[in-house]
Design an enzyme around this catalytic site. Structure first.
Site, PDB file in Angstrom:
ATOM      1  N   LYS A   1       0.852  -1.210   0.000  1.00 39.07           N
ATOM      2  CA  LYS A   1       0.000   0.000   0.000  1.00 39.07           C
ATOM      3  C   LYS A   1       0.878   1.247   0.000  1.00 39.07           C
ATOM      4  CE  LYS A   1      -0.559   1.460   4.698  1.00 39.07           C
ATOM      5  NZ  LYS A   1      -0.798   2.720   5.303  1.00 39.07           N
TER       6      LYS A   1
ATOM      7  N   ARG B   1       2.041   6.046  -3.505  1.00 43.46           N
ATOM      8  CA  ARG B   1       2.937   6.933  -4.261  1.00 43.46           C
ATOM      9  C   ARG B   1       2.636   6.875  -5.759  1.00 43.46           C
ATOM     10  NH1 ARG B   1       4.837   5.909   0.460  1.00 43.46           N
ATOM     11  NH2 ARG B   1       6.390   7.272   1.423  1.00 43.46           N
TER      12      ARG B   1
ATOM     13  N   GLN C   1       5.549  11.991   6.047  1.00 45.78           N
ATOM     14  CA  GLN C   1       4.552  12.065   4.969  1.00 45.78           C
ATOM     15  C   GLN C   1       4.378  13.485   4.438  1.00 45.78           C
ATOM     16  OE1 GLN C   1       1.061  10.339   6.728  1.00 45.78           O
ATOM     17  NE2 GLN C   1       1.868   8.258   6.639  1.00 45.78           N
TER      18      GLN C   1
ATOM     19  N   ASP D   1       6.021   0.975  11.473  1.00 44.74           N
ATOM     20  CA  ASP D   1       4.779   0.210  11.338  1.00 44.74           C
ATOM     21  C   ASP D   1       4.891  -1.238  11.811  1.00 44.74           C
ATOM     22  OD1 ASP D   1       3.799   2.563  10.459  1.00 44.74           O
ATOM     23  OD2 ASP D   1       3.375   1.913   8.398  1.00 44.74           O
TER      24      ASP D   1
ATOM     25  N   ARG E   1       0.306   4.685  19.130  1.00 41.94           N
ATOM     26  CA  ARG E   1       0.872   3.330  19.139  1.00 41.94           C
ATOM     27  C   ARG E   1       1.919   3.129  20.219  1.00 41.94           C
ATOM     28  NH1 ARG E   1       1.337   2.157  12.753  1.00 41.94           N
ATOM     29  NH2 ARG E   1      -0.910   2.121  12.336  1.00 41.94           N
TER      30      ARG E   1
ATOM     31  N   LYS F   1      -8.408  -1.415   6.669  1.00 40.94           N
ATOM     32  CA  LYS F   1      -7.623  -0.264   6.212  1.00 40.94           C
ATOM     33  C   LYS F   1      -6.487  -0.689   5.279  1.00 40.94           C
ATOM     34  CE  LYS F   1      -4.460   3.192   8.139  1.00 40.94           C
ATOM     35  NZ  LYS F   1      -4.434   4.265   7.172  1.00 40.94           N
TER      36      LYS F   1
END
Ligand SMILES: O=C(O)C1=C[C@@H](OP(=O)(O)O)[C@@H](O)[C@H](O)C1
Ligand SMILES: C=C(OP(=O)(O)O)C(=O)O
Length: 425
Positions: free
Chosen positions: A22, A27, A165, A307, A338, A405
């Site tokens: 993903k 991108r 990001q 992640d 998180r 997601k």
């Protein structure tokens, strides 16, 4: 809201090919929208984030045609003026929210960027402020944001200490600015390997970014991007759950089509597992992760592997000794916090996890008790928590559909290797 638990702990068919990335898809979709002509993407992952990304570029004037399963053609925007205001829904996607706000600034029309309630809480002000500095009219510093371009270019300072990001989004968007853009980076760039991922993607479309110095990037103005056909490599983060599943089930798991070439930090997660005692073999494009003995706790900087921190924390629960994960302050700004949410939920197992603003410390090998663990509507928490069930009966993941997601077929993938899951109350 569906709750789910893993009810078996034996892996029967330990070969997995995870869906396309993903990260790469986000991108390529943005770059395809800014290209002149048609890009074909294959092995496109099917999930909520990518559906939202395709929908968003369509609303900005790109033409999206589904060709086959996992194959899509994207014809770039031809007219940067829309007949009416477009309202984009980025759902839960941070990447899309940051990227598309920047990309939409290329239009001469009003665009409203919105997202889920959860995403509306995540920071956007670095994006909105830099776009203002680049000549875009931007209504607010949090979603929903209404903006009107076009982006002019110029010189702008950008704080990348909460998310990379912002920078990735601007690198893509400013390729089409009216004059050259100079981005001056302030603060330590977190998740910095993602910038390389973005630069590689830009290069694939023939775009140019110049490194003036370590803290200054130049994006030459008015670039023309060339459409291209791309087979999207496997998702290195989705792979982490199957590596962990194999180790918890004390067996060997093979990941086929593993993206060894990826600059994304998480593609090196297997090295962390190796340092903890897993056996690792790379056989052409196959990654073989084998259990040898109980894993050892580790002291590790996960700043560039944000992640897979939830995956690692779950593994650390079963490792000998202590695991200390640091340089992760930016994990506070994900779908959930998180650090806080992850640890508070896992502490319901009766374990001893300590945390502060930048780190997590786990004492491994403690007795666990059954618990209901809330995903806090965070896909990565849901997928990681489920793995605890391989070792400990009675682990129920609540709000388990959060996996949609990034990986809606996660439960099916677990089932395919022999890990049965059940919906429960
Ligand atoms: O550029 C990207 O695709 C991403 C960058 C990382 O975010 P931050 O830079 O906010 O850490 C990562 O956690 C996120 O899932 C995706
Ligand atoms: C943080 C993530 O994504 P995003 O920032 O795009 O919502 C993720 O996929 O773990």
């Amino acid at each position: 809201m569906p709750n789910r638990q893993v009810v078996s702990s034996h892996i029967e068919s330990p070969i997995v090919t995870v869906p396309g990335s993903k990260y790469l898809a986000n991108r390529y979709i943005a770059l395809a929208a800014l290209s002149s002509g048609t890009t074909r993407l294959s092995n496109l992952p099917e999930n909520d984030d990518i559906e939202a990304a395709l929908e968003a570029v369509k609303q900005l004037g790109a033409t999206v045609t589904s060709v086959d399963n996992g194959v899509v053609d994207i014809e770039g925007i031809k007219n940067y003026e829309l007949p009416q205001t477009a309202t984009l829904n980025c759902r839960d996607s941070g990447t899309l929210s940051r990227f598309i706000t920047a990309v939409a600034s290329n239009l001469r029309s009003q665009v409203v960027v919105d997202a889920s309630e959860q995403m509306r809480q995540r920071p956007m002000q670095e994006v909105s402020q830099s776009l203002r500095d680049l000549g875009v009219a931007v209504s607010s510093d949090a979603l929903p944001i209404s903006l009107k371009g076009p982006i002019q270019g110029g010189r702008v300072e950008l704080d990348t200490s909460r998310s990379s990001q912002y920078l990735s989004g601007l690198l893509i968007a400013c390729l089409k600015a009216k004059s050259d853009t100079y981005l001056i980076l302030k603060g330590k760039t977190v998740s910095s390997s993602y910038i390389q991922l973005t630069k590689n993607a830009i290069e694939l479309f023939g775009g140019k970014i110049e490194e003036v110095s370590e803290t200054e990037l130049k994006i030459p103005a008015n670039q023309s991007l060339t459409p291209t056909n791309i087979h999207i490599a496997s998702d290195v983060v989705s792979s982490s759950y199957f590596m962990a599943a194999g180790l918890l089930a004390e067996t060997t798991v093979t990941l086929t089509a593993f993206d060894f070439e990826s600059p994304q930090g998480e593609s090196q997660f297997y090295r962390v597992l190796e340092a903890m005692g897993a056996s690792i073999k790379a056989e052409s494009d196959k990654l073989v992760v084998g259990y040898t003995d109980q894993l050892q706790g580790i002291d590790v900087d996960m700043g560039d592997m944000p992640d897979v921190v939830p995956t690692l924390v779950v593994l650390a629960l079963f490792a000998k000794g202590e695991t200390y994960i640091h340089n992760i302050a930016h994990l506070a700004f994900k779908e959930s916090n998180r650090i806080v949410d992850l640890c508070d939920e896992l502490n319901k197992l009766g374990v001893d996890i300590e945390y502060d603003a930048d780190s997590i410390r786990i004492k491994g090998d403690q007795p666990l008790r059954p618990a209901h663990l809330s995903s806090c509507h965070d896909h990565r928490l849901a997928m990681s928590y489920a793995l605890v069930g391989i070792k400990q009966p009675g682990i129920v993941v609540t709000d388990a559909q959060a996996v949609e997601k990034s990986f809606p077929k996660y439960w099916e993938f677990l089932e395919n290797i022999g890990l049965h899951t059940e919906l429960v109350n």
